[in-house]
Design a protein around this motif. Structure first.
Motif, PDB file in Angstrom:
ATOM      1  N   PRO A 198       0.882  -0.524  -0.153  1.00 47.69           N
ATOM      2  CA  PRO A 198       0.344   0.332  -0.161  1.00 47.69           C
ATOM      3  C   PRO A 198       1.019   1.160   0.029  1.00 47.69           C
ATOM      4  CG  PRO A 198      -0.639  -1.367   1.603  1.00 47.69           C
ATOM      5  CD  PRO A 198       0.807  -2.227   1.019  1.00 47.69           C
ATOM      6  N   VAL A 199       0.286   2.285  -0.735  1.00 49.55           N
ATOM      7  CA  VAL A 199       0.609   3.738  -1.129  1.00 49.55           C
ATOM      8  C   VAL A 199      -0.189   4.577  -1.351  1.00 49.55           C
ATOM      9  CG1 VAL A 199       1.828   3.004  -3.291  1.00 49.55           C
ATOM     10  CG2 VAL A 199       2.959   4.638  -1.402  1.00 49.55           C
ATOM     11  N   SER A 200       0.044   5.720  -0.814  1.00 46.22           N
ATOM     12  CA  SER A 200      -0.637   6.714  -1.194  1.00 46.22           C
ATOM     13  C   SER A 200      -0.747   7.025  -3.005  1.00 46.22           C
ATOM     14  CB  SER A 200      -1.199   7.914  -0.443  1.00 46.22           C
ATOM     15  OG  SER A 200       0.544   8.534  -1.170  1.00 46.22           O
ATOM     16  N   ALA A 201      -2.344   6.708  -3.550  1.00 44.94           N
ATOM     17  CA  ALA A 201      -1.797   7.701  -4.698  1.00 44.94           C
ATOM     18  C   ALA A 201      -1.037   8.417  -4.673  1.00 44.94           C
ATOM     19  CB  ALA A 201      -3.244   8.106  -4.735  1.00 44.94           C
ATOM     20  N   GLU A 202      -0.974   9.811  -4.182  1.00 42.14           N
ATOM     21  CA  GLU A 202      -0.099  10.852  -4.467  1.00 42.14           C
ATOM     22  C   GLU A 202       1.768  10.388  -4.604  1.00 42.14           C
ATOM     23  OE1 GLU A 202       1.246  15.509  -2.266  1.00 42.14           O
ATOM     24  OE2 GLU A 202      -0.352  13.615  -0.941  1.00 42.14           O
ATOM     25  N   LEU A 203       1.784   9.849  -3.903  1.00 43.98           N
ATOM     26  CA  LEU A 203       3.565   9.111  -4.386  1.00 43.98           C
ATOM     27  C   LEU A 203       3.709   7.859  -5.338  1.00 43.98           C
ATOM     28  CD1 LEU A 203       4.386   8.576  -0.443  1.00 43.98           C
ATOM     29  CD2 LEU A 203       5.153   9.828  -1.116  1.00 43.98           C
ATOM     30  N   ALA A 204       2.747   7.652  -5.055  1.00 47.36           N
ATOM     31  CA  ALA A 204       2.185   6.761  -6.697  1.00 47.36           C
ATOM     32  C   ALA A 204       2.460   7.053  -8.281  1.00 47.36           C
ATOM     33  CB  ALA A 204       1.680   5.610  -6.288  1.00 47.36           C
ATOM     34  N   ALA A 205       1.952   8.246  -7.772  1.00 41.82           N
ATOM     35  CA  ALA A 205       1.713   9.293  -8.976  1.00 41.82           C
ATOM     36  C   ALA A 205       2.767   9.590 -10.286  1.00 41.82           C
ATOM     37  CB  ALA A 205       0.616  10.503  -9.059  1.00 41.82           C
ATOM     38  N   PRO A 206       3.077   9.547 -11.423  1.00 36.36           N
ATOM     39  CA  PRO A 206       4.101  10.382 -11.779  1.00 36.36           C
ATOM     40  C   PRO A 206       3.757  11.688 -11.794  1.00 36.36           C
ATOM     41  CG  PRO A 206       2.392   9.384 -13.247  1.00 36.36           C
ATOM     42  CD  PRO A 206       2.024   8.984 -12.284  1.00 36.36           C
ATOM     43  N   THR A 207       4.876  12.467 -12.911  1.00 33.95           N
ATOM     44  CA  THR A 207       5.038  13.909 -12.384  1.00 33.95           C
ATOM     45  C   THR A 207       5.508  14.729 -13.726  1.00 33.95           C
ATOM     46  OG1 THR A 207       6.853  14.491 -11.404  1.00 33.95           O
ATOM     47  CG2 THR A 207       4.914  14.702 -10.287  1.00 33.95           C
ATOM     48  N   ALA A 208       5.504  16.202 -13.547  1.00 34.39           N
ATOM     49  CA  ALA A 208       6.187  16.405 -15.389  1.00 34.39           C
ATOM     50  C   ALA A 208       7.756  15.858 -15.724  1.00 34.39           C
ATOM     51  CB  ALA A 208       5.506  17.699 -14.968  1.00 34.39           C
ATOM     52  N   ARG A 209       8.484  15.412 -14.400  1.00 36.90           N
ATOM     53  CA  ARG A 209       9.655  15.359 -14.458  1.00 36.90           C
ATOM     54  C   ARG A 209      10.355  13.505 -14.088  1.00 36.90           C
ATOM     55  NH1 ARG A 209      13.897  17.523 -16.681  1.00 36.90           N
ATOM     56  NH2 ARG A 209      15.102  17.853 -15.277  1.00 36.90           N
ATOM     57  N   LEU A 210       8.796  13.577 -12.992  1.00 31.37           N
ATOM     58  CA  LEU A 210       8.817  11.762 -12.394  1.00 31.37           C
ATOM     59  C   LEU A 210       8.396  10.417 -13.247  1.00 31.37           C
ATOM     60  CD1 LEU A 210      10.871  10.664 -10.394  1.00 31.37           C
ATOM     61  CD2 LEU A 210       9.064  11.356  -9.134  1.00 31.37           C
ATOM     62  N   LEU A 211       8.868  10.248 -13.550  1.00 32.29           N
ATOM     63  CA  LEU A 211       7.488   8.772 -14.195  1.00 32.29           C
ATOM     64  C   LEU A 211       7.611   6.831 -12.766  1.00 32.29           C
ATOM     65  CD1 LEU A 211       9.183   7.710 -17.487  1.00 32.29           C
ATOM     66  CD2 LEU A 211       7.153   8.948 -17.503  1.00 32.29           C
ATOM     67  N   THR A 212       6.579   6.793 -12.973  1.00 33.85           N
ATOM     68  CA  THR A 212       6.337   5.912 -12.078  1.00 33.85           C
ATOM     69  C   THR A 212       5.461   5.001 -12.849  1.00 33.85           C
ATOM     70  OG1 THR A 212       3.958   6.535 -11.258  1.00 33.85           O
ATOM     71  CG2 THR A 212       6.096   7.308 -10.091  1.00 33.85           C
ATOM     72  N   GLY A 213       6.018   3.536 -12.171  1.00 31.02           N
ATOM     73  CA  GLY A 213       4.500   2.435 -12.812  1.00 31.02           C
ATOM     74  C   GLY A 213       5.224   0.509 -11.783  1.00 31.02           C
ATOM     75  N   PRO A 214       4.833   0.112 -12.420  1.00 34.91           N
ATOM     76  CA  PRO A 214       4.994  -1.427 -11.354  1.00 34.91           C
ATOM     77  C   PRO A 214       5.514  -2.010 -12.358  1.00 34.91           C
ATOM     78  CG  PRO A 214       2.551  -1.365 -12.719  1.00 34.91           C
ATOM     79  CD  PRO A 214       3.416   0.742 -12.897  1.00 34.91           C
ATOM     80  N   SER A 215       6.627  -2.983 -11.636  1.00 34.33           N
ATOM     81  CA  SER A 215       7.317  -3.971 -12.486  1.00 34.33           C
ATOM     82  C   SER A 215       7.632  -4.870 -11.652  1.00 34.33           C
ATOM     83  CB  SER A 215       8.430  -2.852 -12.571  1.00 34.33           C
ATOM     84  OG  SER A 215       9.718  -3.591 -13.303  1.00 34.33           O
ATOM     85  N   GLU A 216       7.618  -5.902 -11.928  1.00 35.34           N
ATOM     86  CA  GLU A 216       7.789  -7.379 -10.961  1.00 35.34           C
ATOM     87  C   GLU A 216       7.006  -7.198  -9.521  1.00 35.34           C
ATOM     88  OE1 GLU A 216      11.368  -8.946 -11.609  1.00 35.34           O
ATOM     89  OE2 GLU A 216      11.649  -7.703 -13.649  1.00 35.34           O
ATOM     90  N   GLY A 217       5.957  -6.371  -9.878  1.00 32.71           N
ATOM     91  CA  GLY A 217       5.226  -6.697  -8.085  1.00 32.71           C
ATOM     92  C   GLY A 217       5.698  -5.354  -7.199  1.00 32.71           C
ATOM     93  N   ALA A 218       7.113  -4.317  -7.809  1.00 34.03           N
ATOM     94  CA  ALA A 218       7.781  -3.620  -7.505  1.00 34.03           C
ATOM     95  C   ALA A 218       6.324  -2.105  -7.293  1.00 34.03           C
ATOM     96  CB  ALA A 218       9.073  -3.194  -6.904  1.00 34.03           C
TER      97      ALA A 218
END
Length: 391
Positions: A198-218
């Motif tokens: 579990p992690v908040s939507a704010e901390l998991a969200a991408p930004t204009a400079r930061l990409l985020t996403g799932p990979s192998e369960g992480a």
């Protein structure tokens, strides 16, 4: 969403429904085989599981209803709507769904007719079942068509860029993907890999400079160092879970950094590495460990070849000899020094060292052998600690 089915008023028809129950699984398998084999749109292996699930549920629901059991059908309605949605997104037309439903109707009717013959009943006894079956297939097709006509949600273009970076897509495609995503390209990026959870939507969200996403369960984060480190510290503070952070790499080498981050977290789980006091595993500080443990199976084979004399010992005996050998082999300190380091009596150390010398002989006096033995011990001892605890 529901399926509407009424039990037959005729007791003979209900008897046929009950007689169908032991044959339900084979009937659904037979229908699935024909659909996957005869309808091109349903031949995709990725659809087979949901087709099998939908048919199993649909056949069981109809038989239960015809046998007089109370049914709702919500699960079946959802499954058929999902099937229709998958077909719509795949770009297929309605002909495939109609053909699949025709096959299901044919096989179901054939099965009920066979049962009527086996039970010695006139074909007129299944007339209600025939009408109910046609109505049922019509309802299923309606739910599938509802899913087929659902609007397809637009994919976040940042996800396409994330997938390209993690999957090592060619550098020529990256500027176009970044432009569509509105992501500011950087010559170099760092990568962070956080354990899934579990992690908040704010901390998991991408930004204009930061990409985020799932990979192998992480959860993987990609971006320039300054922005990335701020997000990582926030994730660690919010979750109390370690996060692995790599050094900066060229954009086209991002997939390598993702792999290093995953490996660093795995080594933390194996108690080979420890996060720093801020809860972050700084990969730059552990490059030698990442190299040493890059291929766990190959490393294990190499360790066992070099340390073969210890493999004949029990797990606990092997561990104490390996720890003593590791403490002594590099600088050859005296027994009292090794004893203080290991928190045991110096006579215990002398006894262990005699055993080690008996097992390895002249190899302990060869500098080239010593280097290999120390590297193997550094890799093997954490694993042997875990094995000794399990014994």
């Amino acid at each position: 969403m529901r399926i509407h089915l009424s039990p037959p008023p005729d007791a003979v028809a209900r008897e046929i429904g009950m007689a169908c129950r032991p044959r339900a699984t084979e009937l659904s398998r037979r229908i699935a085989r024909r659909i996957c084999g005869e309808v091109a749109a349903f031949s995709d292996p990725r659809l087979r599981d949901i087709i099998a699930e939908a048919l199993n549920e649909a056949v069981a629901l109809f038989i239960d209803a015809m046998a007089g059991a109370p049914v709702r059908g919500t699960t079946v309605a959802h499954l058929y709507q999902r099937l229709g949605s998958l077909e719509g997104r795949a770009g297929h037309n309605l002909d495939a769904m109609r053909a699949a439903h025709q096959i299901a109707t044919e096989e179901s009717w054939r099965e009920m007719s066979r049962l009527a013959d086996e039970l010695g009943l006139p074909r007129s006894a299944v007339s209600y079942l025939a009408e109910a079956l046609l109505d049922y297939q019509h309802q299923l097709l309606e739910h599938a068509m509802r899913g087929f006509t659902e609007p397809v949600p637009q994919a976040d273009p940042r996800l396409a860029l994330f997938v390209a970076l993690v999957g090592a897509q060619g550098s020529s495609d990256l500027p176009a993907l970044a432009a569509r995503a509105g992501w500011k390209m950087a010559d170099k990026v760092a990568v962070a890999v956080a354990p899934g959870g579990p992690v908040s939507a704010e901390l998991a969200a991408p930004t204009a400079r930061l990409l985020t996403g799932p990979s192998e369960g992480a959860i993987v984060m990609i971006g320039p160092t300054a922005e990335l480190h701020l997000r990582v510290k926030a994730v660690v503070a919010a979750t109390s879970r370690p996060v692995a952070v790599t050094w900066e790499v060229k954009l086209v080498e991002t997939h390598h950094a993702v792999r290093w981050g995953h490996r660093a977290l795995a080594l933390v789980a194996e108690q080979v590495l420890e996060p720093s006091t801020d809860g972050i595993v700084w990969c730059a500080a552990h490059q030698s460990d990442l190299c040493l443990h890059a291929d766990p199976m190959l490393r294990r084979v190499a360790d066992e070849q070099l340390l073969a004399p210890l493999l004949g010992e029990s797990p606990k005996r092997r561990l104490v000899l390996a720890e003593t050998m590791q403490a002594w082999l590099g600088t050859r300190p005296s027994a009292p020094v090794v004893a203080r380091q290991l928190h045991v009596h110096e006579q215990t150390v002398r006894h262990r060292l005699r055993s080690v010398k008996n097992l390895f002989g002249d190899r302990l006096n060869d500098p080239s052998e010593t280097v290999g033995l120390l590297a193997a011990l550094e890799s093997a001892v954490p694993r042997w600690r875990r094995e000794a605890v399990d014994c």
